[in-house]
Motif scaffolding. Structure first.
Motif, PDB file in Angstrom:
ATOM      1  N   GLY A 233       7.461  82.601  48.963  1.00  0.00           N
ATOM      2  CA  GLY A 233       8.435  82.062  48.018  1.00  0.00           C
ATOM      3  C   GLY A 233       9.873  82.199  48.478  1.00  0.00           C
ATOM      4  N   MET A 234      10.181  83.308  49.160  1.00  0.00           N
ATOM      5  CA  MET A 234      11.552  83.543  49.579  1.00  0.00           C
ATOM      6  C   MET A 234      12.028  82.477  50.569  1.00  0.00           C
ATOM      7  N   TYR A 235      11.102  81.929  51.351  1.00  0.00           N
ATOM      8  CA  TYR A 235      11.475  80.950  52.372  1.00  0.00           C
ATOM      9  C   TYR A 235      11.580  79.545  51.780  1.00  0.00           C
ATOM     10  N   THR A 236      10.752  79.276  50.782  1.00  0.00           N
ATOM     11  CA  THR A 236      10.949  78.035  50.037  1.00  0.00           C
ATOM     12  C   THR A 236      12.281  78.068  49.309  1.00  0.00           C
ATOM     13  N   SER A 237      12.595  79.221  48.714  1.00  0.00           N
ATOM     14  CA  SER A 237      13.869  79.354  48.008  1.00  0.00           C
ATOM     15  C   SER A 237      15.044  79.216  48.971  1.00  0.00           C
ATOM     16  N   LEU A 238      14.849  79.628  50.226  1.00  0.00           N
ATOM     17  CA  LEU A 238      15.909  79.519  51.229  1.00  0.00           C
ATOM     18  C   LEU A 238      16.307  78.054  51.429  1.00  0.00           C
ATOM     19  N   VAL A 239      15.313  77.195  51.540  1.00  0.00           N
ATOM     20  CA  VAL A 239      15.581  75.759  51.695  1.00  0.00           C
ATOM     21  C   VAL A 239      16.263  75.208  50.445  1.00  0.00           C
ATOM     22  N   LEU A 240      15.756  75.609  49.284  1.00  0.00           N
ATOM     23  CA  LEU A 240      16.342  75.126  48.032  1.00  0.00           C
ATOM     24  C   LEU A 240      17.762  75.652  47.846  1.00  0.00           C
ATOM     25  N   SER A 241      18.019  76.890  48.275  1.00  0.00           N
ATOM     26  CA  SER A 241      19.375  77.449  48.189  1.00  0.00           C
ATOM     27  C   SER A 241      20.330  76.679  49.092  1.00  0.00           C
ATOM     28  N   ALA A 242      19.846  76.253  50.252  1.00  0.00           N
ATOM     29  CA  ALA A 242      20.677  75.440  51.141  1.00  0.00           C
ATOM     30  C   ALA A 242      21.033  74.116  50.471  1.00  0.00           C
ATOM     31  N   TRP A 243      20.083  73.534  49.754  1.00  0.00           N
ATOM     32  CA  TRP A 243      20.327  72.275  49.052  1.00  0.00           C
ATOM     33  C   TRP A 243      21.357  72.478  47.941  1.00  0.00           C
ATOM     34  N   VAL A 244      21.210  73.545  47.172  1.00  0.00           N
ATOM     35  CA  VAL A 244      22.199  73.834  46.127  1.00  0.00           C
ATOM     36  C   VAL A 244      23.574  74.061  46.742  1.00  0.00           C
TER      37      VAL A 244
END
Length: 333
Positions: A233-244
């Motif tokens: 989950g932390m790595y999926t969130s990493l991509v999503l955080s980059a998008w935000v």
């Protein structure tokens, strides 16, 4: 737009605080929030080095000086408060480790990490219980000029971090190491740096509301897939955080949004200290009433620190030297 970079920072700090102050908090958000801070930091530091300070010796000295003002004065205040509160808690038989396992007085050489925040020093107790993440960030600052100068260096940092992470594995048992050790965490700063390097191309997918909504929904996956935050989950969130990050930095912050951003760092620093003070009243259960009281009091402390510590320090920062079309935006960071 209602949500800006300052509001995003405030939300991330609030999620971390809630995870420590409320036993009923959805799990995973705190880890995602810390790494989202790292992504944003990697982006902003790359941006300001490239468009505000430059890469010569004086520019990098100004960068280091301004980063010191941003991190250390408020941290040292929180450190002093943490030491006082831990000592007081010992005198009244309150166990602060019941709030956060790392919130106790360091011993011997263990003082070097909380006193310097340098990641080369290990710790055996943290008066500011969340300062390990700051230590990781300080370590990343030493590498930011290299990643800001060259996207190839940022890519290399990502690759090295991925190798270190794969070596640890993605099981729940290795989550703590992947979450707090410097090399696995370097991935998030490097991703933020790459977002800045590819800013013009990525602005095409800037979608503030959509990216934020998906980030929040992803954080709630723990409710249906329990191991997710502690594995991938932390790595999926990493991509999503980059998008935000690319979505929110495309817009100028409002004055209120800037105030929230100024409050976010004090909120992050002080919530465990304030929470420890209230354990003597509410006990160790960390119920919702305790959370509301501790979080509300922390907001007051954060506002005071933002107005009387953070903002006066901003006026001491060294001004921009690089003058290009992006300097005006860099001045906001």
């Amino acid at each position: 737009m209602l949500l800006g970079v300052g509001s995003w920072r405030m939300l991330l700090a609030a999620l971390v605080a809630a995870s420590h102050l409320w036993v009923g908090m959805v799990q995973g958000y705190a880890a995602y929030a810390v790494w989202a801070f790292f992504v944003l930091s990697g982006y902003l530091m790359t941006f300001v080095i490239r468009h505000k300070y430059g890469f010569d010796a004086k520019g990098l000295r100004d960068f280091a000086f301004n980063r010191f003002l941003r991190i250390y004065p408020s941290y040292f205040l929180a450190l002093l408060a943490g030491i006082v509160i831990i000592q007081w808690a010992l005198n009244v038989c309150v166990d602060t480790t019941r709030l956060n396992p790392e919130m106790y007085m360091p011993r011997g050489w263990g003082w070097l990490n909380p006193l310097t925040l340098l990641p080369v020093f290990t710790h055996n107790g943290l008066p500011v219980a969340v300062s390990n993440a700051l230590s990781v960030e300080i370590g990343a600052y030493f590498l930011m000029p290299l990643m800001a100068r060259s996207r190839a260096t940022a890519w290399l940092a990502v690759i090295l971090s991925i190798v270190a992470t794969c070596n640890l594995g993605f099981s729940s048992a290795t989550f703590a190491a992947r979450y707090v050790f410097f090399l696995p965490c370097l991935m998030s700063f490097a991703v933020g740096s790459l977002v800045c390097h590819y800013r013009e191309e990525l602005l095409r997918i800037a979608m503030p509301r959509t990216s934020f909504a998906i980030w929040m929904i992803h954080g709630g996956l723990w409710l249906v897939v329990d191991p997710w935050p502690w594995t991938y989950g932390m790595y999926t969130s990493l991509v999503l955080s980059a998008w935000v990050t690319i979505s929110l930095t495309a817009y100028k912050s409002s004055k209120f949004d800037t105030l929230l951003g100024d409050m976010s760092y004090p909120l992050y620093l002080t919530h465990t200290t304030v929470g420890a003070c209230l354990l003597v009243v509410f006990g160790y259960g960390r119920g919702f009433t305790y959370f509301i009281a501790a979080f509300g009091l922390t907001l007051v402390v954060s506002l005071l620190m933002a107005l009387f510590v953070e903002r006066p320090l901003h006026r001491l920062k060294r001004s921009a030297r690089v003058h290009d079309k992006e300097t005006a935006l860099a001045q906001q960071q």
